[in-house]
Design an enzyme around this catalytic site. Structure first.
Site, PDB file in Angstrom:
ATOM      1  N   GLU B 193       0.815  -1.229   0.000  1.00 47.23           N
ATOM      2  CA  GLU B 193       0.000   0.000   0.000  1.00 47.23           C
ATOM      3  C   GLU B 193       0.843   1.271   0.000  1.00 47.23           C
ATOM      4  O   GLU B 193       0.529   2.224  -0.720  1.00 47.23           O
ATOM      5  CB  GLU B 193      -0.936   0.023   1.221  1.00 47.23           C
ATOM      6  N   HIS B 262      -9.490  -4.875  11.465  1.00 47.10           N
ATOM      7  CA  HIS B 262     -10.234  -4.733  10.206  1.00 47.10           C
ATOM      8  C   HIS B 262     -11.551  -3.996  10.403  1.00 47.10           C
ATOM      9  O   HIS B 262     -12.438  -4.092   9.567  1.00 47.10           O
ATOM     10  CB  HIS B 262     -10.528  -6.112   9.600  1.00 47.10           C
TER      11      HIS B 262
END
Lengths: 329, 459
Positions: B193, B262
């Site tokens: 990322e 998450h």
């Protein structure tokens, strides 16, 4: 580094040598003046001088073509001058004035020129490396045969995002030249104290990226290496790494007490390996210029730098309304 | 000509220092780069170099002197054969460093409390003309349509992210895009990322219009430096020369049973940053209209989606080119007793609460902010001036939440209209637990919203 060996190429013209001399001298005198203005309180915050490293940018700019892009870290004054940005605009940015390249809102570390394809000027160590690959990504997307010079230091070479970028740049064959300006110190930490393997130009091997080590105190060697790298990139063969061995004479920033290296080490570099003295010798030995010719150039450069400093002092501070502009396009 | 050597500033914060030691004496020749003195700053002892060459004519400040102000003359440098008396008289240092006066500010000042002000003119115009044909569509389909339409419209728009291509999208948002647009414009990245976000931002600085898909916004934390420091600040730092037209999108907030790493709502994080725009749609029509606007915007846009909403169906107008402007809230339900303000998945609980409240005879006005930067304050304030009560609803953590910010804004701009404190319904101040019962407790519920409304309506 060992003593100087002559690298004068027979194909280096007198005009080229004089141009390199002039450009490197401009950077040095400009930086000396910046240091002076900092001491007077006219430049604030962080100010990282490029003195000693001039041959790196001048050599690589000599290998670039119109339209090629460049991006670097916060030690960026030399890169801007070498790509043709106006010393007045750069100095006025250092003093935080309206006439600066970013209207005084960026400062020493954050300057840009769309016109000269200079994409900053980035204050976060290593962040410019993926950004540089992104510039190259855009060129590949547009198929316009341009290349990008992404400069970073030996310190940034230990950032994780550099290797994420190496992977994608190789995978996607991006036309980017990773220029590692190895001045041997990451702020105050010597390379041997921070880096497990010293040969930074081999750091791309795991990704299939070729690299070479270059004598960064020899502008002709830098230019020749730059031309090899550019040829590979422009031919669509993907990225290339140049580890350019250089040395900064001054501290990391203006507030660096420099206790991590000896005075003698710095002095030895200055005396034996100085990049500007090297070209000066080539010019004199080759009878391309006389002492007087070079003195004339010195005077011209001094005038340019003094004019830049005057402009940077006279230019007003940005209007207060500038606080609220350029936040959104 | 004689020149004065001034006490230098040797750090960003130095105002004065100690002249610890002179390394030259009067009569010495000095060259550029030679160390003249050691100076103790607030940070360290520094060596002070000469910038000019000459002869030390006179030393004005003796070594050992403490508290020497920056810019005080400390020595005089003369040329060969020149007297130190030729030095110009010491001038106050300030005169050399004082910049010319700047023009006075015309900047927006923080708004003063204006209790007597009339209600602001809220834009309640419909998002599409009356009578427009509608079709039922999931949020997922709406997002895909928005991307496909904008990619057809502009070759500079491309999609980059993990599994966006061959896999057809981890959540199937990009299904079919690789087939239509090919590998040049639908780019599968490695799991990296930080790196691919930086590459995308760089390409935007060079003129492309990337859409970066984060598999979830939790992973964007790896890349947040590039989002904030590179994408959001470059336009300002370059004095308007170059910015980053880029969209960062992907699911945000809790899904179901995926645990602490998450399940976080980043709305308040990104909404704090000048230079970013932040969108968090609830309905499919908003998802489509706002994503198209985001892709056309010249600024970096954070587009926060929600996995649970992807499969929900809504009516979407069948218009050739349907966009929704940023900074315009949508009033889902008119009401008179309390204003409920929410966005994204929070709208599910809010609308549910409004139904329950209606059954008990409490009329709630429901506002979906849709964009969190810019925020449509006018619609919120106009509503609060009507209902005199407000409850905010969001899934994120309670400290420094969007609701906290709205509470402060309402207090400043509509204090005299409030009949009760503004209450903020948020997720709980805990990392998201995995156990089903605990997860339920950590999330906001419509019952909590109902309870808050009863509190502010004193029922």
């Amino acid at each position: 580094m060992a003593g100087r060996k002559s690298t004068a190429k027979s194909n280096t013209s007198k005009d080229d040598l004089l141009a390199y001399y002039r450009e490197m001298l401009l950077i040095r005198r400009f930086e000396e003046k910046a240091g002076q203005l900092y001491g007077m309180g006219l430049i604030g915050g962080f100010c990282h001088l490029y003195i000693g490293q001039e041959a790196v940018v001048v050599g690589l700019e000599a290998a670039a073509e119109e339209g090629d892009k460049r991006i670097t870290s916060y030690r960026d004054h030399g890169h801007m001058l070498a790509c043709g940005m106006d010393p007045k605009g750069v100095m006025a940015e250092l003093t935080g004035r309206e006439g600066g390249y970013s209207k005084g809102k960026g400062g020493s570390m954050h300057m840009f020129s769309k016109e000269k394809h200079f994409y900053g000027g980035h204050g976060i160590v290593g962040a410019q490396v993926p950004l540089g690959a992104g510039l190259a990504f855009a060129d590949k997307y547009k198929d316009n045969k341009r290349v990008t010079f992404a400069y970073f230091g030996d310190g940034a070479a230990n950032q994780g995002q550099v290797y994420e970028t190496f992977n994608m740049a190789a995978l996607w064959k991006l036309p980017v030249i990773f220029v590692i300006e190895n001045n041997q110190y990451a702020m105050g930490t010597a390379q041997r104290r921070s880096t497990s393997t010293p040969d930074l130009h081999t750091r791309g091997e795991a990704f299939g990226i070729s690299g070479e080590v270059v004598d960064g105190m020899d502008v002709l060697a830098v230019k020749a290496a730059g031309e090899r790298a550019v040829a590979q990139c422009r031919a669509g063969q993907g990225p290339y790494i140049l580890e350019v061995m250089t040395y900064r004479y001054r501290g990391h920033s203006m507030s660096d007490p420099a206790k991590y290296r000896t005075r003698e080490e710095v002095q030895k570099m200055r005396e034996e390996r100085d990049a500007i003295e090297h070209v000066r010798e080539l010019l004199l030995q080759g009878k391309h210029a006389s002492d007087d010719d070079l003195k004339t150039i010195d005077r011209e450069i001094k005038a340019v730098v003094n004019a830049a400093a005057e402009f940077a002092k006279e230019s007003p501070e940005p209007a207060e309304a500038e606080l609220w502009t350029d936040i959104y396009a | 000509m004689a020149t004065e050597i001034l006490m230098p500033a040797l750090s960003p914060t130095m105002e004065e220092g100690k002249l610890a030691k002179w390394l030259v004496k009067e009569g010495d020749s000095v060259s550029s780069g030679q160390i003249l003195a050691e100076i103790e700053t607030d940070k360290a002892t520094m060596e002070f170099e000469a910038v000019d060459e000459g002869i030390v004519g006179r030393i004005l400040v003796a070594e050992g002197t403490e508290g020497v102000k920056v810019n005080t003359p400390i020595a005089v440098l003369v040329e060969e054969g020149e007297s130190a008396d030729a030095a110009p008289a010491a001038t106050p240092a300030a005169s050399t460093s004082a910049p010319p006066a700047a023009t006075p500010a015309k900047a927006p000042a923080p708004a003063a409390a204006a209790p007597a002000a009339p209600a602001p003119a809220a834009d309640r115009s419909p998002d599409w003309p009356e009578g427009t044909a509608m079709k039922t569509m999931t949020v997922r389909e709406a997002l895909r349509e928005a991307m496909a339409e904008e990619m057809r419209r502009d070759d500079d728009v491309y999609l980059m992210g993990e599994e966006v291509g061959e896999y057809q999208g981890a959540y199937k948002i990009s299904q079919g895009l690789l087939d239509e647009f090919g590998e040049r414009r639908v780019i599968d990245t490695p799991i990296t990322e930080h790196g691919f976000t930086g590459i995308a931002v760089g390409s935007a600085m060079a003129g492309l219009r990337p859409i970066v898909e984060f598999m979830t916004f939790n992973f964007a934390m790896q890349a947040i430096d590039q989002i904030i420091n590179s994408a959001a600040k470059t336009l300002y730092m370059s004095g308007g020369q170059m910015g980053a037209p880029i969209v960062f999108r992907g699911p945000n907030g809790a899904a179901a049973r995926v645990g602490a790493q998450h399940s976080q709502d980043y709305a308040a994080w990104y909404a704090q940053i000048p230079g970013l725009k932040v969108v968090q749609p609830y309905s499919a029509a908003d998802a489509k209209g706002l994503l198209k606007t985001a892709i056309r915007d010249a600024n970096p846009v954070i587009f926060l989606e929600n996995e649970i909403l992807y499969g929900r169906s809504f009516e979407v107008p069948e218009l050739e080119d349907f966009t929704i402007p940023f900074g315009k809230a949508r009033v889902w339900r008119e009401g008179s007793d309390v204003t409920l303000v929410s966005f994204g998945i929070g709208m599910v609980h809010t609308l549910e609460a409004a139904d329950k409240l209606a059954a008990e005879g409490i009329s709630a006005e429901v506002i979906d902010l849709r964009t969190l930067r810019p925020i449509d304050y006018d619609t919120v304030i106009a509503s609060v001036m009507k209902t005199n009560r407000c409850v905010t609803v969001e899934e994120g953590f309670p400290v420094c939440s969007i609701g906290n910010h709205l509470s402060a804004y309402i207090m400043t701009h509509a204090f005299d209209h409030l009949d009760a404190p503004v209450l903020n319904c948020t997720g709980k101040d805990v990392p998201m637990p995995y156990a089903a019962n605990l997860e339920k407790l950590a999330l906001i519920t419509s019952d909590e919203v109902v309870a808050a409304v009863k509190q502010v309506t004193y029922r």
